[in-house]
Enzyme design. Sequence first.
Site, mmCIF file in Angstrom:
data_model
loop_
_atom_site.group_PDB
_atom_site.id
_atom_site.type_symbol
_atom_site.label_atom_id
_atom_site.label_comp_id
_atom_site.label_asym_id
_atom_site.label_seq_id
_atom_site.Cartn_x
_atom_site.Cartn_y
_atom_site.Cartn_z
ATOM 1 N N GLN A 1 0.842 -1.197 0.000
ATOM 2 C CA GLN A 1 0.000 0.000 0.000
ATOM 3 C C GLN A 1 0.881 1.252 0.000
ATOM 4 O OE1 GLN A 1 -1.903 -1.526 3.726
ATOM 5 N NE2 GLN A 1 -3.803 -1.029 2.712
ATOM 6 N N ASN A 2 2.186 1.051 0.122
ATOM 7 C CA ASN A 2 3.104 2.197 0.163
ATOM 8 C C ASN A 2 3.412 2.680 -1.248
ATOM 9 O OD1 ASN A 2 3.109 1.759 2.892
ATOM 10 N ND2 ASN A 2 5.046 0.642 2.897
ATOM 11 N N HIS B 1 -1.237 1.181 -4.597
ATOM 12 C CA HIS B 1 -1.654 2.590 -4.663
ATOM 13 C C HIS B 1 -0.741 3.434 -5.541
ATOM 14 C CE1 HIS B 1 -3.838 1.871 -0.569
ATOM 15 N NE2 HIS B 1 -4.539 1.459 -1.597
ATOM 16 N N CYS C 1 -3.683 12.875 -21.117
ATOM 17 C CA CYS C 1 -3.048 12.042 -22.155
ATOM 18 C C CYS C 1 -2.238 10.889 -21.582
ATOM 19 C CB CYS C 1 -2.171 12.906 -23.069
ATOM 20 S SG CYS C 1 -0.604 13.394 -22.322
ATOM 21 N N CYS D 1 0.708 19.674 -18.255
ATOM 22 C CA CYS D 1 1.371 18.707 -19.134
ATOM 23 C C CYS D 1 1.980 19.418 -20.347
ATOM 24 C CB CYS D 1 0.360 17.661 -19.587
ATOM 25 S SG CYS D 1 1.005 16.522 -20.828
ATOM 26 N N GLY E 1 2.991 -4.295 8.936
ATOM 27 C CA GLY E 1 2.952 -2.845 9.077
ATOM 28 C C GLY E 1 1.748 -2.173 8.462
ATOM 29 N N SER F 1 -2.535 -1.323 9.268
ATOM 30 C CA SER F 1 -3.725 -1.439 10.110
ATOM 31 C C SER F 1 -4.912 -1.948 9.287
ATOM 32 C CB SER F 1 -4.066 -0.069 10.707
ATOM 33 O OG SER F 1 -4.360 0.840 9.664
ATOM 34 N N GLY G 1 -0.174 -2.092 17.022
ATOM 35 C CA GLY G 1 -1.525 -1.561 17.169
ATOM 36 C C GLY G 1 -2.570 -2.420 16.492
ATOM 37 N N CYS H 1 8.247 -4.232 13.325
ATOM 38 C CA CYS H 1 8.254 -5.108 12.140
ATOM 39 C C CYS H 1 9.657 -5.640 11.836
ATOM 40 C CB CYS H 1 7.751 -4.351 10.914
ATOM 41 S SG CYS H 1 6.030 -3.872 11.024
HETATM 42 ZN ZN LIG Z 1 -0.995 15.380 -21.242
#
Ligand SMILES: [Zn+2]
Length: 280
Positions: free
Chosen positions: A100-101, A118, A129, A177, A217, A219, A245, A261
């Site tokens: 998820q990092n 992510h 584009c 862009c 690591g 939750s 936690g 961890c």
């Molecule tokens: Zn663009």
Amino acid sequence: MSDPAALARFIDAHPRLFVLTGAGCSTGSGIPDYRDLDGGWKRRPPVTLQAFVADAKTRSRYWARSLVGWRRFGRARPNGTHAALARLEADGRVEVLLTQNVDGLHQAAGSDNVIDLHGRLDTVRCLACEVRTPRGVFQRALEALNPDWLALDALDAPDGDADLEGLDFASFRVPDCEACGGLLKPDVVFFGENVPRERVERAEAHLAAADAMLVVGSSLMVFSGYRFARAAAHAGKPIAAVNLGRTRADDILSLKIESDCAATLESALLPLSRLRERVG
Ligand SMILES: [Zn+2]
């Protein structure tokens, strides 16, 4: 039995692990996380996709804070947790590492089989584009357009953000862009944005091929990660978690270790490598 020994037994009993990692892996590299030990917000929740797209001032504020935050985030180095998980992969025990990092530190530590659930903060994407630019190149463009902001410093916040407040963000200039004039956004999944379907399906296929799930690591408060714990439990695959936690999946875990961890993984992997030496 000590906790790392229980984890060593779990890893040994399940040769193909679906590993899911979160912010707790990277705090040891100096990157702050969002959640407290109870899984609640430590700070104001991050910007949503909707606010980022709708409002130029929100984008200026985001990029001004990112200009400052990236200087340290972009230089962060992997820690013992990343190294231990890379070793686990080298030992052939990792079906896939889903993170998820957005910091790329697993890859920097040597993990190859990684899905960045992510996205990655070291890439900037045009929303019109789809052209992608390295964040370092974009950083230089931001700096060239906003020389007055270079002297500013602030405490680091999660995801390459910095706690810059009380400034006239409307005066911060953000380049569009170069190819099409479209809006540029870091190539990460924002709050309020869906993970691309193809990425979820790729992770689901790996989960189906795995014997068990190992959470490190996280939750699991964000649904995009929690869904995989739910799916693992539904498929009858045991789940172990190393996290300081509470986690959202505490009620479906087979093994829960609430401690650091890096130290936990390092001690858990030690007996496994000794075993390998004896067998080899
Ligand atoms: Zn663009």
